[in-house]
Scaffold this active site. Structure first.
Site: not given
Ligand SMILES: [Zn+2]
Length: 439
Positions: A234, A333, A381, A384, A400, A410
């Site tokens: 990142d 990215e 996140c 999850c 989250c 980051d």
């Molecule tokens: Zn999460």
């Protein structure tokens, strides 16, 4: 990775001085080395003799007792220790070299013992032109006044006292014949290469002693990189670089204070120079803005150059980390769609330059670069998969809203970026989410 050993043959010139600082005659040192050579031969042959005697004793013992004796019960030592003890005195060889040598001979005997007993091989006998074995700690390479020197521990204490040497070491100037030899020696001096046990060898044809220096180095382990192991990288929200392997708590972070600091320092100077340029009463007045503001351009150059240096340093450190983690793939990215207005664009921070440097250095190591869509990597996140703008509490922290996972923003982004086919996963998640929303 296991270090690899390689050998380089070095011609030696005697450059030694005696304890009063007077140069020692070249031929005297040669004479000494020949004496050591003769002693080496004698010790090696005697070692074989001890091994042979013990082997005979051992087989007689077996005939009587139907089991082999334990070396330690008979000799108080293992065989090689027992032999080594026999040569603590009675020769001039530096003790580490001597014990290293006798251990090697014992191992050689044990390896070929069954062949000797079967009669398929004659017992080892050492000839007169023996190399002098050197323990790795008996060798020192030094660089002084544009020359390389090999300092070799060769003598026991009574011997160097008797022969008039300062200590156990004898110094030789090394003849450097080519660039690659020089590079190897430089790396030995800088301890990039380790020094392993080596040999001093007399070449009868050339009438010269050579050091067969064995050096150890870490092989370029690009071939050991695992292409399926991905490092997610990142760039530049809070830190210039944050990288991690998915599921790994460890991370590679560049804090990047130095660029910010340099920019601040240079920019305050730029402002004062611009002011000067406007109100200047010196020779620059009357010229165009370009001439008037000339010092400012050189500062721009300085920033660019500083950034270039720093980006080189950062990308090198990142690639080192990828190699350490055995990652054969780096995911980053695709930042081509990012605009100056976006929150992901840090002013004066050159993503493209950094990315191209990372890409270039990755290729050198055989690491593959994969670009991914940056759209949700900072909002998702990594635990999850929940995507929400509100997950990002601040620039630096991620919480989250669904599962409560809390981490540095980051690091969380780098975790997402490091997932294989993250684009497809996000796309699928979003489309199935739409479906549930509709239902
Ligand atoms: Zn999460």
């Amino acid at each position: 990775m296991k270090p690899m050993n390689k050998v380089v043959r070095l011609a030696l010139i005697c450059e030694h001085s005696d304890k009063d600082g007077n140069p020692v005659d070249y031929s005297d040192v040669y004479k000494l080395l020949w004496q050591l050579q003769a002693q080496t031969r004698e010790i090696k042959n005697k070692t074989i003799q001890y091994c042979w005697e013990y082997s005979n004793f051992s087989s007689d013992y077996y005939k009587e007792n139907h089991e082999y004796p334990k070396e330690k019960d008979v000799l108080h030592y293992a065989l090689d220790g027992f032999v080594n003890d026999k040569f603590k005195v009675g020769n001039d060889l530096y003790s580490s070299n001597c014990s290293y040598m006798t251990r090697k001979v014992c191992a050689e005997f044990k390896k070929s013992k069954s062949d000797f007993l079967k009669g398929t091989r004659s017992i080892i006998s050492y000839k007169s032109n023996q190399p002098l074995d050197l323990h790795n700690k008996s060798i020192r390479i030094e660089y002084k006044d544009n020359d390389f020197f090999a300092f070799l521990k060769l003598l026991k204490r009574p011997a160097f006292n008797r022969l008039g040497y300062k200590n156990s070491e004898i110094g030789f100037k090394v003849i450097v014949r080519d660039k690659s030899t020089r590079t190897i020696l430089e790396r030995c001096v800088d301890q990039i290469y380790g020094i392993s046990a080596s040999k001093l060898i007399y070449n009868k044809k050339k009438k010269q002693w050579f050091l067969n220096l064995v050096y150890a180095f870490e092989p370029d382990n690009a071939n050991n990189l695992d292409p399926s192991k991905i490092l997610g990288v990142d760039l530049g929200i809070h830190y210039p670089i944050c990288a991690s392997v998915y599921g790994d708590l460890q991370r590679f972070t560049i804090h990047g204070g130095e660029i910010e600091e340099f920019r601040r320092r240079v920019e305050s100077r730029k402002l004062s120079l611009l002011k000067q340029g406007k109100n200047c009463g010196d020779g620059r007045i009357g010229h165009g803005g370009k001439t008037r503001n000339k010092p400012v351009y050189s500062i721009e150059d300085r920033i660019a150059r500083f950034r270039d240096t720093v980006n080189h340093k950062y990308s090198r450190a990142l690639i080192d980390y990828a190699v350490k983690k055995e990652c054969g793939t780096i995911q980053m990215e695709d930042l081509s769609g990012i605009t100056a207005e976006s929150d992901r664009f840090l002013k004066n921070w050159s993503y493209y330059d950094l990315q191209s440097k990372i890409e270039y250095k990755a290729k050198e190591k055989g690491i593959k670069i994969v670009y991914i869509d940056p759209k949700y990597s900072s909002q998702r996140c990594s635990k999850c998969g929940h995507i929400d703008k509100e997950n990002r509490k601040t620039q630096s922290s991620f919480v989250c809203l669904k599962c409560g996972f809390e981490e540095n923003a980051d690091y969380n982004a780098s975790q997402n970026i490091g997932i294989k086919d993250i684009d497809k996963i996000i796309e699928n998640d979003l489309s199935s989410k739409c479906e549930t929303d509709v239902n």
